[in-house]
Motif scaffolding. Structure first.
Motif, short mmCIF file in Angstrom:
data_model
loop_
_atom_site.label_atom_id
_atom_site.label_comp_id
_atom_site.label_asym_id
_atom_site.label_seq_id
_atom_site.Cartn_x
_atom_site.Cartn_y
_atom_site.Cartn_z
N ARG A 51 0.83 -1.22 0.00
CA ARG A 51 0.00 0.00 0.00
C ARG A 51 0.86 1.26 0.00
NH1 ARG A 51 -5.00 -0.97 4.03
NH2 ARG A 51 -5.60 -3.04 3.35
N LYS A 86 -1.66 -9.81 11.32
CA LYS A 86 -1.89 -8.48 10.75
C LYS A 86 -1.94 -8.56 9.23
CE LYS A 86 0.27 -3.99 10.27
NZ LYS A 86 0.93 -4.17 9.00
N ARG A 146 -2.67 -5.65 6.22
CA ARG A 146 -3.60 -4.62 6.71
C ARG A 146 -2.85 -3.66 7.61
NH1 ARG A 146 -7.86 -8.54 9.46
NH2 ARG A 146 -5.91 -9.49 10.09
N THR A 147 -3.49 -2.55 7.91
CA THR A 147 -2.93 -1.62 8.90
C THR A 147 -3.30 -2.16 10.28
OG1 THR A 147 -4.90 -0.23 9.03
CG2 THR A 147 -3.28 0.33 7.32
N ASP A 165 -5.01 -0.71 12.58
CA ASP A 165 -6.42 -0.39 12.83
C ASP A 165 -7.34 -1.39 12.14
OD1 ASP A 165 -5.79 1.78 14.40
OD2 ASP A 165 -6.02 3.24 12.76
N GLU A 166 -7.05 -1.72 10.88
CA GLU A 166 -7.88 -2.67 10.15
C GLU A 166 -7.82 -4.06 10.77
OE1 GLU A 166 -7.32 -0.60 5.73
OE2 GLU A 166 -6.09 -2.30 6.30
#
Length: 171
Positions: free
Chosen positions: A106, A126, A129-130, A132-133
């Motif tokens: 990303r 994880k 993804r970030t 938060d996600e």
């Protein structure tokens, strides 16, 4: 601690932390009048056939050396040191890897502020993804340490005699 592994804090002529070297290099700088001992090591001497010399703990260079920028090199090992060899997601100290907070897919870069220490389990969880996600919290936001902060907190060199020279704004 043996002389071969003992480290010496090197100060620039203005008393700012310049770097760290081994005892033998520090002694050579002092012996050649390029530096002076500010603080000798306690209860340690370097002996020759006919003389004993103080072993330095802190030395100061006699000439000021201009360094345009003194930073901490970003490396896998230095990121592990900054993060105390612990996963920033769960705190584990086993099976450590590096994780990009914003995934490379990303546009995440390999920078101090985007790389963290993560265990393999959390890194897999994880995924792409970030945090938060993935609903995973970081213990703290990653940061780029200053040279003095790195020497003081992350180098593993905890000489009490160095403390006054590693406090920001003391001199």
């Amino acid at each position: 601690m043996s002389l071969a592994t003992k480290k010496v804090l090197v100060l620039n002529a203005d008393f700012q932390a310049f770097g760290v070297c081994n005892v033998y290099r520090a002694f050579l700088l002092v012996f050649m009048n390029k530096a002076e001992i500010i603080i000798p090591a306690e209860n340690i001497t370097l002996c020759t056939v006919n003389r004993a010399y103080s072993v330095p703990s802190v030395i100061k260079l006699n000439r000021y050396i201009n360094i345009p920028y003194k930073g901490v090199m970003m490396s896998r090992q230095n990121i592990f040191k900054r993060d105390n060899f612990s996963c920033l997601y769960c705190g584990s100290k086993n099976n450590l890897t590096l994780d990009h907070v914003i995934p490379r897919s990303r546009g995440g870069q390999s920078t101090w502020k985007n790389l963290v220490t993560a265990c393999k389990s959390c890194n897999s969880k994880k995924g792409d993804r970030t945090p938060d996600e993935a609903l995973m919290d970081l213990a703290y936001q990653p940061f780029k340490p200053s040279f003095v902060l790195f020497l003081k907190n992350f180098s593993g060199l905890n000489e009490e005699s160095w403390r006054p020279y590693l406090e920001v704004g003391v001199h």
